[in-house]
Each structure stands twice: as structure tokens, then as C-alpha cells.
Design a protein around this motif. Structure first.
Motif, PDB file in Angstrom:
ATOM      1  N   SER A  84       0.824  -1.214   0.000  1.00 14.39           N
ATOM      2  CA  SER A  84       0.000   0.000   0.000  1.00 14.39           C
ATOM      3  C   SER A  84       0.856   1.260   0.000  1.00 14.39           C
ATOM      4  O   SER A  84       0.473   2.280  -0.580  1.00 14.39           O
ATOM      5  CB  SER A  84      -0.952   0.007   1.208  1.00 14.39           C
ATOM      6  N   ILE A  85       2.052   1.212   0.620  1.00  9.88           N
ATOM      7  CA  ILE A  85       2.944   2.361   0.635  1.00  9.88           C
ATOM      8  C   ILE A  85       3.727   2.472  -0.672  1.00  9.88           C
ATOM      9  O   ILE A  85       3.984   3.568  -1.174  1.00  9.88           O
ATOM     10  CB  ILE A  85       3.900   2.276   1.853  1.00  9.88           C
ATOM     11  N   ILE A 322      -6.972  -0.447   5.466  1.00  8.97           N
ATOM     12  CA  ILE A 322      -5.533  -0.180   5.411  1.00  8.97           C
ATOM     13  C   ILE A 322      -5.141   0.380   4.049  1.00  8.97           C
ATOM     14  O   ILE A 322      -4.377   1.347   3.944  1.00  8.97           O
ATOM     15  CB  ILE A 322      -4.726  -1.456   5.717  1.00  8.97           C
ATOM     16  N   VAL A 323      -5.667  -0.228   2.985  1.00 11.20           N
ATOM     17  CA  VAL A 323      -5.360   0.246   1.634  1.00 11.20           C
ATOM     18  C   VAL A 323      -6.071   1.566   1.351  1.00 11.20           C
ATOM     19  O   VAL A 323      -5.532   2.454   0.676  1.00 11.20           O
ATOM     20  CB  VAL A 323      -5.763  -0.827   0.593  1.00 11.20           C
ATOM     21  N   LEU A 324      -7.283   1.710   1.882  1.00 13.79           N
ATOM     22  CA  LEU A 324      -8.073   2.909   1.628  1.00 13.79           C
ATOM     23  C   LEU A 324      -7.459   4.159   2.274  1.00 13.79           C
ATOM     24  O   LEU A 324      -7.531   5.249   1.709  1.00 13.79           O
ATOM     25  CB  LEU A 324      -9.496   2.698   2.156  1.00 13.79           C
ATOM     26  N   VAL A 453      -8.004 -10.098   0.445  1.00 12.78           N
ATOM     27  CA  VAL A 453      -7.623  -9.822  -0.945  1.00 12.78           C
ATOM     28  C   VAL A 453      -8.771  -9.182  -1.711  1.00 12.78           C
ATOM     29  O   VAL A 453      -8.570  -8.274  -2.529  1.00 12.78           O
ATOM     30  CB  VAL A 453      -7.139 -11.110  -1.654  1.00 12.78           C
ATOM     31  N   LEU A 454     -10.004  -9.621  -1.430  1.00 14.80           N
ATOM     32  CA  LEU A 454     -11.157  -9.024  -2.109  1.00 14.80           C
ATOM     33  C   LEU A 454     -11.366  -7.582  -1.644  1.00 14.80           C
ATOM     34  O   LEU A 454     -11.574  -6.675  -2.465  1.00 14.80           O
ATOM     35  CB  LEU A 454     -12.409  -9.859  -1.850  1.00 14.80           C
ATOM     36  N   GLY A 455     -11.298  -7.377  -0.330  1.00 11.50           N
ATOM     37  CA  GLY A 455     -11.519  -6.033   0.194  1.00 11.50           C
ATOM     38  C   GLY A 455     -10.485  -5.042  -0.278  1.00 11.50           C
ATOM     39  O   GLY A 455     -10.817  -3.942  -0.745  1.00 11.50           O
ATOM     40  N   SER A 456      -9.194  -5.412  -0.207  1.00 10.55           N
ATOM     41  CA  SER A 456      -8.139  -4.484  -0.613  1.00 10.55           C
ATOM     42  C   SER A 456      -8.088  -4.287  -2.120  1.00 10.55           C
ATOM     43  O   SER A 456      -7.830  -3.180  -2.605  1.00 10.55           O
ATOM     44  CB  SER A 456      -6.782  -4.981  -0.094  1.00 10.55           C
ATOM     45  N   TYR A 464     -11.879   5.180  -6.924  1.00  9.12           N
ATOM     46  CA  TYR A 464     -11.852   6.327  -7.825  1.00  9.12           C
ATOM     47  C   TYR A 464     -13.128   6.447  -8.659  1.00  9.12           C
ATOM     48  O   TYR A 464     -13.350   7.472  -9.294  1.00  9.12           O
ATOM     49  CB  TYR A 464     -10.635   6.243  -8.754  1.00  9.12           C
ATOM     50  N   ARG A 465     -13.939   5.396  -8.672  1.00  8.08           N
ATOM     51  CA  ARG A 465     -15.172   5.417  -9.458  1.00  8.08           C
ATOM     52  C   ARG A 465     -16.393   5.707  -8.585  1.00  8.08           C
ATOM     53  O   ARG A 465     -17.245   6.517  -8.958  1.00  8.08           O
ATOM     54  CB  ARG A 465     -15.346   4.074 -10.177  1.00  8.08           C
ATOM     55  N   SER A 466     -16.487   4.994  -7.442  1.00  8.19           N
ATOM     56  CA  SER A 466     -17.667   5.158  -6.602  1.00  8.19           C
ATOM     57  C   SER A 466     -17.322   4.853  -5.147  1.00  8.19           C
ATOM     58  O   SER A 466     -17.528   3.719  -4.673  1.00  8.19           O
ATOM     59  CB  SER A 466     -18.794   4.241  -7.087  1.00  8.19           C
ATOM     60  N   PRO A 467     -16.755   5.815  -4.411  1.00  6.61           N
ATOM     61  CA  PRO A 467     -16.343   5.551  -3.030  1.00  6.61           C
ATOM     62  C   PRO A 467     -17.500   5.155  -2.114  1.00  6.61           C
ATOM     63  O   PRO A 467     -17.321   4.356  -1.198  1.00  6.61           O
ATOM     64  CB  PRO A 467     -15.715   6.868  -2.589  1.00  6.61           C
TER      65      PRO A 467
END
Length: 531
Positions: A84-85, A322-324, A453-456, A464-467
Motif C-alpha cells: 500500500s505504501i 488499510i489500503v483505503l 484480498v477481495l476487500g483491498s 476512484y469510481r464510486s467511493p
């Protein structure tokens, strides 16, 4: 010669204990003689592992395994945090697309979900420590290769390897840490593995802030891999799992290991006689190692599946958050700017790293709270309590007042997620016997990482399309996890660990006497069956 001394002299294990591998024989006192006042007393006998752990107490024999768990937990979350970093930096270096970024993420955690359970299951056949050593070597080599390549596809393959073998290590070490501890202290081992994961959230962000721009992303990967080398040294010096040796019927190795653990904890192994397992027909019989399908035995099926669903939900939201988090900080969201969200080259700033470390600190605090509450109140209530709270706070992200408000909600979600995760990994290895423990934990962990894996990955594809659609998906999945906690109906606090589940029977043993109830062999004073 009295009976106790004769037993010791006749036992090849006692004589073999002079091997330097197990300690300096000069430092190990000889058995008491008849001429000494102590020699006139019969030596105490240890007939079960619960008795042994009570006698030996807590000391370096446990600390070395727990610290290894800490380092492996650190490596586990490092994988997600490094990716993610690095993604914003690699976006500038390799001009990656959203699809490729999701692909790297999927490679890491898809391999984790697909293969970590298979790798962990081998520890129920080969042993805990050998698998941990092999996995750690693979992860270290793959990390060094990742730091040296210029091809993004080769980089992706190396992260695929690290994901699979780090995932296997986590499941194995949580099991291992539980198996070297007594009933009152066993929650500390899995908790320290989670502690490593939470500390990594702060440490990796700090390292990124200090070193990423200074030395580049390649040396950043090398620096973050240093704990792997430290852990490899520790694993080589670590004693095997006594419960695995008991389950495997390897009595001589078991006695050697118990004496070694006593010596490490400052106890004199010559002052006791081991009679562990001799009166137990399960140990004397040819015991079989568990198979994958055994974890769905009617006695365990409901709770194994309930914990798997809870782990899926928990990691879907936790890894997604974490990724968000860095994406929110490098984009326009929740009133920070009226511009549309854009995918572009935007490395993290110092303030972004500080915010990420703040979310990690919230997780560290949650770890301590969950350990205390799990010990006092019990595992079952805590799972349900935190599962419900996470769903409520996740719904609050829809309000989106401003960036500060969103950051506070993320802190709370991180706190609750980590508290639930810690309680989950205390509970999971307590459910099943030693012959199935690593397999079951591997399955639950793999199912959880499938959610991760699905969530991240969906964060990269949807943010970027639909938060708001992404937040809605988080909420639905978290409600599903809360249902899983309601289905789970086993309180494991204060119970003894089981060792065996024999084919076609319900025989279980912790190295103590067994008794038969309604045609099924049950532990005397052990775990109660599911309702």
C-alpha cells in the motif's frame, strides 16, 4: 538404588540429555543420591502436559516462541503495508494502471488465501518448527529478489511467493505459541503475533517516512525484511512443540524437549520423573495425523465455519481500510476538495505517514484491551460485541462530514477490527485438537485472507469510481461477519487443549486419563462438547 534413581538410569533419554544440543551437561545437576537428604524422597512424577506447564511455569522456553510469533505477525502485515505504501511510488516509477495495482495486491493476498492453508496443514504432519524455518527462508529470498528486479511482472511473482509462505507461517506460529503454554497463559502467544502485526502498522509507516524517499523503494524492501533474518536465527534455536510430539507418539523426543524447556526456564530436569503418556492408550496406539476434512467433524463444523466467516468479514474490512487510508490522504474525498477523484502519481507526504501511524497506534491500544477483556469476560462475548460495533461505525463513513471526521472513524474502525482480530486468533487454535489445530487455523486464516484480498483489491478498483458504493460493500460484509459471531457458540476460556481425534471415534486426550461417556471417549476435566 531407589526406584526413582533406577528409572532415571534406565531411561536412555535421561542419559542422552548430556547432548550439548540440549544444554551444557555440566550445568545439569545429577539425580539426587540415596546419601543425600533429598535422595530419600521420591521424585515427583509428571504425567500430563497440563501438569508439566504448571510445574515449569513461564520463562524463556515460552518467550522465544512468542517472540518468533511477534516477528511473523510483523511480517504478515508488512506485506500489505509495503504494497500500500509502495503503490504510489511504483505508480511514478513504472506508470502502473489501476488494474495492474489491483493485480499486485491480488497476487499477494490471493496466493495467501489459496496456498497458506495448504502450507499450514503440512505442519500437522511434518512439525511446526521445520515448516516455519522453510517458509521463512522462502520469504526472505523472494523479498531480496523483489528488491532487485526491474520487471513489474517478476516483482508481482515474488510478492505472490511471499504472500503464500507468510500466510502459512502465521497460522503455524499461532498454533505453536499456544502449544508451549499452560491454560492460564496460552492467550499471550497468539496475542503477541497480533501485537507484531499492529506494531508493523506503525513501524512500516515510520520506515517509509524516513527511508523510502532517502534510499529508494528497493532498499526500503531490504530494510523491512530484516526481521525475517532475526526470526530465522530464533527458529533454529527454538524447541519443538511438545503437544505435536505427544500427538505423533514420539515419546523420546517429547521427553528431550520437556527437559530442554525445563532447563531453559531454570528448572532442574533431574528432579522429576516423566511418566507422560505411558498410561494413555491413545499415545501407545498408532495415532493418525488429522486430514483436512476432519476439521468439519460434526463436533467442530459449526464453529469452524462461523469463525471462517467472521475472519473473512474482519479482514475484508480491515485490509480494505488499510489500503483505503493512504488513498484518501492522497485524493480528494469528504470535503477536502470539490475536484473529482483522480488516479495519478502522488507519493505519500510526511503528514500522510503520520496519519497512517496514528491508525496503527489505535490498533496497538485495541490489542491490549482485547487481551484483558478476553481473559476476564471470555472470547464469545467479545467476538459478538466488537462485531456489532464495527458494523455501526462502518455505516458512519456514509456521513462523510470532512476529512478529519473520516480519519476519526477510520481510527475507531481500526481499533475495533484489531480487537476482534486478536480475540479471533486467541479463540481459533483453542477449538480443535493438536492433530488438526494447524490445519484448522490455516483454513480460517486463508478464508480470512480471501476476504482481505477481495476487500483491498476492490478498493483499488472502486475508490476512484464510486467511493460510497465501496463503503456500502464494507457495511454489508461486516454485517455478515456479525452474523458469524452470533452463530459461533463455543466459549474456550479456561478449557484444556485437546490432543487427538481418532478416526471413527470421538477420542480426545491431553496426555491425561480418558473416560467414556455415551460410547465416546471424553477428557476427564477437559473441553466440553458443543451444544
Amino acid at each position: 538404588m531407589d526406584e526413582a534413581t533406577a528409572l532415571i538410569e534406565a531411561d536412555p533419554v535421561q542419559r542422552k540429555y548430556g547432548d550439548p544440543k540440549y544444554g551444557d551437561p555440566k550445568e545439569i545437576p545429577h539425580p539426587p543420591s540415596l546419601s543425600s537428604p533429598e535422595g530419600s524422597k521420591p521424585l515427583p512424577r509428571i504425567t500430563s502436559l497440563p501438569e508439566f506447564f504448571q510445574y515449569v511455569g513461564v520463562g524463556p522456553a515460552q518467550f522465544i516462541v512468542w517472540f518468533s510469533g511477534f516477528l511473523i505477525g510483523y511480517s504478515d502485515y508488512s506485506e500489505l503495508l509495503i504494497i500500500s505504501i509502495l503503490i504510489p511510488t511504483l505508480r511514478c516509477t513504472w506508470h502502473t494502471t489501476e488494474i495492474f495495482e489491483a493485480g499486485i495486491n491480488f497476487a499477494v493476498f490471493g496466493s495467501y488465501a489459496l496456498f497458506s492453508g495448504i502450507i499450514a496443514a503440512q505442519a500437522d504432519r511434518i512439525g511446526r518448527r521445520p515448516m516455519l524455518i522453510f517458509n521463512t527462508i522462502v520469504v526472505a529470498v523472494a523479498s531480496l529478489i523483489a528488491a532487485s528486479v526491474d520487471n513489474p511482472w517478476v516483482f508481482t511473482v515474488t510478492r505472490l511467493l511471499t504472500g503464500a509462505f507468510v500466510g502459512g507461517n502465521v497460522s503455524i506460529v499461532v498454533t505453536f505459541a499456544l502449544e508451549v503454554s499452560g491454560r492460564e497463559t496460552r492467550l499471550l502467544g497468539p496475542s503477541l503475533a497480533n501485537c507484531g502485526a499492529t506494531v508493523s502498522q506503525v513501524a512500516i509507516a515510520l520506515q517509509g517516512m524516513l527511508f523510502l524517499q532517502l534510499v529508494g523503494w528497493r532498499w526500503f524492501i531490504v530494510i523491512t525484511s530484516i526481521p525475517l533474518v532475526i526470526n530465522l536465527v530464533i527458529l533454529i534455536r527454538m524447541p519443538p512443540s511438545p503437544r505435536f510430539l505427544l500427538m505423533s507418539g514420539r515419546k523420546e523426543e517429547l521427553h528431550l524437549t520437556l527437559r530442554r524447556m525445563m532447563f531453559m526456564n531454570g528448572k532442574n530436569p533431574a528432579n522429576v520423573v516423566f511418566d507422560l503418556g505411558d498410561a494413555d492408550p491413545v499415545v501407545e496406539a498408532v495415532t493418525r495425523h488429522g486430514t483436512f476434512m476432519d476439521i468439519f467433524h460434526p463436533e467442530y463444523r459449526r464453529n469452524v465455519l462461523a469463525l471462517a466467516v467472521t475472519a473473512f468479514s474482519n479482514m475484508f474490512v480491515e485490509f480494505g481500510i488499510i489500503v483505503l487510508t493512504p488513498l484518501i490522504f492522497t485524493s480528494y474525498f469528504c470535503g477536502a476538495n470539490d475536484s473529482i477523484l483522480e488516479h495519478g502519481c502522488a507519493p505519500l507526504s510526511h503528514s500522510d505517514y503520520i496519519k497512517i501511524m496514528g491508525t496503527g497506534l489505535a490498533a496497538v491500544f485495541a490489542l491490549v484491551i482485547s487481551i484483558i477483556l478476553s481473559h476476564i469476560i471470555g472470547r464469545l462475548i467479545i467476538l459478538r460485541l466488537f462485531g456489532g460495533f464495527i458494523a455501526l461505525v462502518t455505516a458512519g463513513l456514509f456521513l462523510c462530514v470532512n476529512e478529519v471526521f473520516t480519519f476519526i472513524l477510520i481510527l475507531v474502525i481500526k481499533f475495533l477490527d484489531q480487537a476482534l482480530n486478536t480475540t479471533l486468533w486467541i479463540t481459533a487454535p483453542e477449538l480443535l485438537p493438536t492433530s488438526l489445530r494447524s490445519t484448522a487455523v490455516g483454513f480460517i486464516n486463508a478464508f480470512g485472507k480471501l476476504g482481505g484480498v477481495l476487500g483491498s483489491s476492490l478498493v483499488y478498483l472502486m475508490f476512484y469510481r464510486s467511493p460510497y458504493s465501496l463503503i456500502g460493500l464494507f457495511l454489508v460484509v461486516q454485517v455478515l461477519g456479525f452474523v458469524g459471531t452470533l452463530v459461533f457458540n463455543r466459549e474456550t476460556k479456561g478449557t484444556e487443549l485437546e490432543e487427538f481425534l481418532r478416526a471413527g471415534q470421538g477420542t480426545r486426550s491431553s496426555g491425561r486419563e480418558t473416560e467414556t461417556v455415551n460410547g465416546k471417549s471424553e477428557l476427564a476435566g477437559g473441553n466440553e462438547a458443543n451444544e
